[in-house]
Write a protein that holds these residues in place. Structure first.
Motif, PDB file in Angstrom:
ATOM      1  N   ALA A 100     -28.401  62.215 -52.927  1.00 37.64           N
ATOM      2  CA  ALA A 100     -27.914  62.465 -52.609  1.00 37.64           C
ATOM      3  C   ALA A 100     -26.440  62.590 -52.389  1.00 37.64           C
ATOM      4  CB  ALA A 100     -28.235  63.194 -50.882  1.00 37.64           C
ATOM      5  N   ALA A 101     -26.233  60.747 -51.950  1.00 40.49           N
ATOM      6  CA  ALA A 101     -24.627  60.531 -52.099  1.00 40.49           C
ATOM      7  C   ALA A 101     -23.716  61.065 -53.313  1.00 40.49           C
ATOM      8  CB  ALA A 101     -24.615  59.181 -51.483  1.00 40.49           C
ATOM      9  N   ALA A 102     -24.803  60.287 -54.095  1.00 43.20           N
ATOM     10  CA  ALA A 102     -24.516  60.125 -55.791  1.00 43.20           C
ATOM     11  C   ALA A 102     -23.673  61.222 -56.655  1.00 43.20           C
ATOM     12  CB  ALA A 102     -25.813  59.395 -56.794  1.00 43.20           C
ATOM     13  N   ALA A 103     -25.503  63.188 -56.303  1.00 43.82           N
ATOM     14  CA  ALA A 103     -24.965  63.713 -56.212  1.00 43.82           C
ATOM     15  C   ALA A 103     -23.345  64.398 -56.060  1.00 43.82           C
ATOM     16  CB  ALA A 103     -26.037  64.780 -56.195  1.00 43.82           C
ATOM     17  N   GLN A 104     -23.100  63.873 -54.743  1.00 38.93           N
ATOM     18  CA  GLN A 104     -21.622  64.587 -53.627  1.00 38.93           C
ATOM     19  C   GLN A 104     -20.762  63.768 -54.609  1.00 38.93           C
ATOM     20  OE1 GLN A 104     -22.420  64.029 -50.174  1.00 38.93           O
ATOM     21  NE2 GLN A 104     -24.212  65.321 -49.747  1.00 38.93           N
ATOM     22  N   PRO A 148     -17.101  58.007 -49.786  1.00 36.42           N
ATOM     23  CA  PRO A 148     -16.726  58.025 -51.390  1.00 36.42           C
ATOM     24  C   PRO A 148     -16.248  56.460 -51.538  1.00 36.42           C
ATOM     25  CG  PRO A 148     -15.462  59.963 -50.198  1.00 36.42           C
ATOM     26  CD  PRO A 148     -15.800  59.019 -49.529  1.00 36.42           C
ATOM     27  N   LYS A 149     -17.061  56.296 -52.498  1.00 38.13           N
ATOM     28  CA  LYS A 149     -16.761  54.549 -52.884  1.00 38.13           C
ATOM     29  C   LYS A 149     -17.007  53.162 -52.016  1.00 38.13           C
ATOM     30  CE  LYS A 149     -12.784  55.311 -55.870  1.00 38.13           C
ATOM     31  NZ  LYS A 149     -11.787  55.545 -55.731  1.00 38.13           N
ATOM     32  N   ASP A 150     -18.787  53.525 -51.114  1.00 32.46           N
ATOM     33  CA  ASP A 150     -19.140  53.142 -50.595  1.00 32.46           C
ATOM     34  C   ASP A 150     -20.253  52.398 -51.366  1.00 32.46           C
ATOM     35  OD1 ASP A 150     -18.667  52.786 -47.878  1.00 32.46           O
ATOM     36  OD2 ASP A 150     -20.190  54.512 -47.538  1.00 32.46           O
ATOM     37  N   ARG A 151     -20.205  50.754 -51.238  1.00 30.34           N
ATOM     38  CA  ARG A 151     -21.381  50.487 -51.851  1.00 30.34           C
ATOM     39  C   ARG A 151     -21.953  49.694 -50.703  1.00 30.34           C
ATOM     40  NH1 ARG A 151     -16.206  45.878 -51.829  1.00 30.34           N
ATOM     41  NH2 ARG A 151     -16.031  46.888 -49.526  1.00 30.34           N
ATOM     42  N   ILE A 152     -23.095  50.114 -51.413  1.00 27.95           N
ATOM     43  CA  ILE A 152     -24.414  50.042 -50.349  1.00 27.95           C
ATOM     44  C   ILE A 152     -25.639  49.220 -50.827  1.00 27.95           C
ATOM     45  CG2 ILE A 152     -26.389  51.653 -49.697  1.00 27.95           C
ATOM     46  CD1 ILE A 152     -24.527  53.712 -50.527  1.00 27.95           C
ATOM     47  N   LEU A 153     -25.982  48.075 -49.455  1.00 28.29           N
ATOM     48  CA  LEU A 153     -27.306  47.530 -50.125  1.00 28.29           C
ATOM     49  C   LEU A 153     -28.117  48.456 -49.557  1.00 28.29           C
ATOM     50  CD1 LEU A 153     -27.228  43.587 -50.022  1.00 28.29           C
ATOM     51  CD2 LEU A 153     -28.563  44.718 -48.694  1.00 28.29           C
ATOM     52  N   THR A 154     -29.200  48.161 -50.283  1.00 25.78           N
ATOM     53  CA  THR A 154     -30.920  48.359 -49.912  1.00 25.78           C
ATOM     54  C   THR A 154     -31.925  47.454 -50.353  1.00 25.78           C
ATOM     55  OG1 THR A 154     -32.568  50.408 -49.750  1.00 25.78           O
ATOM     56  CG2 THR A 154     -31.318  49.593 -52.180  1.00 25.78           C
ATOM     57  N   HIS A 155     -32.698  47.541 -49.473  1.00 26.83           N
ATOM     58  CA  HIS A 155     -34.519  46.838 -49.748  1.00 26.83           C
ATOM     59  C   HIS A 155     -35.880  47.648 -50.099  1.00 26.83           C
ATOM     60  CE1 HIS A 155     -35.655  42.765 -49.060  1.00 26.83           C
ATOM     61  NE2 HIS A 155     -36.091  43.073 -48.129  1.00 26.83           N
ATOM     62  N   CYS A 156     -36.257  46.721 -51.086  1.00 25.88           N
ATOM     63  CA  CYS A 156     -37.590  47.363 -51.143  1.00 25.88           C
ATOM     64  C   CYS A 156     -37.032  48.104 -52.255  1.00 25.88           C
ATOM     65  CB  CYS A 156     -38.426  47.058 -50.460  1.00 25.88           C
ATOM     66  SG  CYS A 156     -39.806  47.653 -50.536  1.00 25.88           S
ATOM     67  N   ASN A 157     -38.221  49.059 -52.315  1.00 24.51           N
ATOM     68  CA  ASN A 157     -38.064  50.860 -52.978  1.00 24.51           C
ATOM     69  C   ASN A 157     -38.391  51.825 -51.517  1.00 24.51           C
ATOM     70  OD1 ASN A 157     -40.147  52.604 -54.373  1.00 24.51           O
ATOM     71  ND2 ASN A 157     -37.889  52.462 -55.287  1.00 24.51           N
ATOM     72  N   ALA A 158     -37.496  52.417 -51.075  1.00 28.83           N
ATOM     73  CA  ALA A 158     -37.782  53.569 -50.267  1.00 28.83           C
ATOM     74  C   ALA A 158     -37.010  54.595 -51.046  1.00 28.83           C
ATOM     75  CB  ALA A 158     -37.225  53.444 -48.886  1.00 28.83           C
ATOM     76  N   GLY A 159     -37.745  55.125 -52.341  1.00 26.71           N
ATOM     77  CA  GLY A 159     -37.131  55.727 -53.549  1.00 26.71           C
ATOM     78  C   GLY A 159     -38.239  56.841 -53.589  1.00 26.71           C
ATOM     79  N   THR A 180     -36.779  49.685 -57.635  1.00 28.39           N
ATOM     80  CA  THR A 180     -35.181  50.801 -56.900  1.00 28.39           C
ATOM     81  C   THR A 180     -34.565  50.070 -58.588  1.00 28.39           C
ATOM     82  OG1 THR A 180     -36.163  49.880 -54.554  1.00 28.39           O
ATOM     83  CG2 THR A 180     -33.516  50.895 -55.248  1.00 28.39           C
ATOM     84  N   THR A 181     -34.371  49.189 -59.097  1.00 23.06           N
ATOM     85  CA  THR A 181     -33.202  49.825 -60.642  1.00 23.06           C
ATOM     86  C   THR A 181     -33.792  50.916 -61.003  1.00 23.06           C
ATOM     87  OG1 THR A 181     -34.751  47.909 -61.344  1.00 23.06           O
ATOM     88  CG2 THR A 181     -32.888  47.568 -59.941  1.00 23.06           C
ATOM     89  N   PHE A 182     -35.007  50.828 -61.138  1.00 22.77           N
ATOM     90  CA  PHE A 182     -35.815  51.764 -62.868  1.00 22.77           C
ATOM     91  C   PHE A 182     -35.303  53.322 -61.927  1.00 22.77           C
ATOM     92  CE2 PHE A 182     -38.971  54.808 -62.839  1.00 22.77           C
ATOM     93  CZ  PHE A 182     -39.096  54.792 -64.395  1.00 22.77           C
ATOM     94  N   GLU A 183     -35.059  53.742 -60.222  1.00 26.25           N
ATOM     95  CA  GLU A 183     -34.982  54.986 -59.661  1.00 26.25           C
ATOM     96  C   GLU A 183     -33.378  55.282 -60.388  1.00 26.25           C
ATOM     97  OE1 GLU A 183     -36.779  57.060 -57.199  1.00 26.25           O
ATOM     98  OE2 GLU A 183     -38.410  55.409 -56.497  1.00 26.25           O
ATOM     99  N   LEU A 184     -32.878  54.263 -59.785  1.00 26.89           N
ATOM    100  CA  LEU A 184     -31.084  53.664 -59.573  1.00 26.89           C
ATOM    101  C   LEU A 184     -30.572  54.585 -61.498  1.00 26.89           C
ATOM    102  CD1 LEU A 184     -30.518  51.044 -57.184  1.00 26.89           C
ATOM    103  CD2 LEU A 184     -29.786  54.357 -57.123  1.00 26.89           C
ATOM    104  N   ALA A 185     -30.896  53.821 -62.245  1.00 27.32           N
ATOM    105  CA  ALA A 185     -31.178  53.626 -63.908  1.00 27.32           C
ATOM    106  C   ALA A 185     -31.454  55.088 -63.906  1.00 27.32           C
ATOM    107  CB  ALA A 185     -31.702  52.769 -64.361  1.00 27.32           C
ATOM    108  N   GLU A 186     -32.501  55.021 -63.448  1.00 29.38           N
ATOM    109  CA  GLU A 186     -32.908  57.198 -64.652  1.00 29.38           C
ATOM    110  C   GLU A 186     -31.591  58.113 -63.113  1.00 29.38           C
ATOM    111  OE1 GLU A 186     -36.720  58.114 -65.127  1.00 29.38           O
ATOM    112  OE2 GLU A 186     -36.259  56.528 -66.834  1.00 29.38           O
ATOM    113  N   MET A 187     -30.945  57.605 -61.813  1.00 32.05           N
ATOM    114  CA  MET A 187     -30.003  59.015 -62.087  1.00 32.05           C
ATOM    115  C   MET A 187     -28.665  59.280 -62.319  1.00 32.05           C
ATOM    116  SD  MET A 187     -30.698  58.086 -57.771  1.00 32.05           S
ATOM    117  CE  MET A 187     -32.425  57.678 -57.205  1.00 32.05           C
ATOM    118  N   GLY A 188     -29.093  57.514 -62.868  1.00 36.08           N
ATOM    119  CA  GLY A 188     -26.621  57.155 -63.781  1.00 36.08           C
ATOM    120  C   GLY A 188     -26.212  56.921 -62.087  1.00 36.08           C
TER     121      GLY A 188
END
Ligand code: MRU
Length: 354
Positions: A177-181, A150-161, A202-210
């Motif tokens: 999945a972690a966000a859905a949990q 919980p509350k992990d700050r995750i760094l990701t690179h490129c787009n593996a979405g 990746t920002t596009f996908e994260l924005a759509e995921m909320g």
């Protein structure tokens, strides 16, 4: 939580979301044969290791569907030529070779079928490759989310979405999945120069995921990691050698070294179709060299002196010793990678070498 589907198999054609225009324009192109699929891959309209494998299988399926071949031998000859053409489009991601080999192997093990029924079965096989990737991604997400606190700050690179796969994502699938949990995670997104997959996709996908996220430039990663603002790094993969060495988007190696010296976990999330047991180490992975213009220009506009040359390797290789775990649909694999990848992915014990 909305999933993004980058391709759709419809009326024996492939509808492709043109990723070069994202995030501002959502436009689809239609590929009607393997040549058009190959061009879409070369032009980066679709990209990401699992997705280019899926697209190649559909490319083969389209040609097979249209083929006038009346014998098994003729069909195989045509499939071989199509496969060779598609495989040349991008050299690093092994998923391309994997999907083409799977289509060829399927044909070989069904050679006694009537030709018309074999053609239909091959089209179904391409659909199965797509569906399996979606399922495998969901499993990777579910398994991988166990590693996220919980509350992990995750760094990701490129787009593996979802955009790089059948529609859920590998590294981003774990985040999804972690966000859905309801783990209340936040994400640092490397912009991923020069092609900007992080900034645009990746920002596009994260924005759509909320999901809460911040875009950072690649050269900021060390600042955030050394200042203890990153808890975990998670990336995708384009090819994993038998010893666990992993090729992924250029810049991944730098992040892995940073995670190692700062003592934070570095995870690779990938389906088993990304494994290449035919090579022992990452030294054997071919690295795609892309146009220097993608470095000296931004959106077609030069940013350097006209005499300036640039180099553009599109991927780098992260040695296995910097990787904390590889998350696959078959389980979480840790060092010693050579033995454990063999055991988990191939389901066999390594026979002691005499
Ligand atoms: O050049 P790209 O955009 O195809 O590179 C994509 C990556 O490097 C991804 O991290 C990798 O393919 C994994 S996608 C699930």
């Amino acid at each position: 939580m909305k999933e993004t589907s980058p391709v759709e198999w419809k009326n024996n054609t492939l509808k492709v979301l043109d990723q070069t225009l994202l995030p501002h324009t959502k436009k689809f192109i239609i590929c009607r044969n393997s040549k058009e699929v190959g061009k879409a891959i070369v032009d980066m309209k679709l990209r990401g290791a699992p997705l280019i494998g899926i697209a190649a299988a559909f490319g083969m399926a389209m040609d097979i569907k249209k083929s006038k071949a009346k014998s098994y031998e003729k069909l195989i000859k045509e499939m071989k030529a199509t496969g060779e053409h598609l495989q040349k489009t991008r050299p690093t991601a092994v998923n391309l070779k994997w999907a083409i080999s799977r289509m060829n192997a399927f044909a070989a093990s069904n050679k006694e079928r009537r030709i018309q029924s074999l053609k239909e079965l091959l089209v179904n096989e391409a659909v199965r490759i797509y569906k399996e990737d979606l399922e495998n991604n969901k499993t990777i997400g579910r398994i991988g989310a166990e590693l996220i606190r919980p509350k992990d700050r995750i760094l990701t690179h490129c787009n593996a979405g979802g955009l790089a796969t059948a529609g859920y994502g590998t590294a981003l699938g774990v985040i999804r999945a972690a966000a859905a949990q309801k783990k209340k995670i936040s994400v640092y997104v490397d912009e991923t120069r020069p092609y900007l997959q992080g900034a645009r996709l990746t920002t596009f996908e994260l924005a759509e995921m909320g999901v809460d996220h911040h875009l950072i430039t690649d050269n900021m990663a060390g600042y955030f990691i050394s200042n203890k603002m990153v808890d975990v790094i998670i990336v995708g993969a384009d090819r994993i050698a038998a010893n666990g060495d992993t090729a992924n988007k250029i810049g991944t190696y730098t992040l892995a070294v940073l995670s190692y010296i700062n003592n934070i976990p570095f995870y690779v999330a990938a389906p088993s179709s990304t494994m290449d047991f035919s090579i022992k180490t990452g030294a054997e992975i071919p690295i795609e060299m892309r146009s220097e213009k993608e470095v000296t220009e931004i959106f077609g506009k030069p940013i350097t002196h006209k005499k300036t040359k640039a180099l553009h390797p599109a991927f780098d290789v992260t040695p296995a010793r910097f990787i904390s775990a590889i998350i696959t649909e078959k389980g979480i694999i840790r060092a010693p990678f050579e033995a454990n990848l063999d055991k988990v992915i191939l389901n066999r014990e390594i026979v002691a070498k005499l």
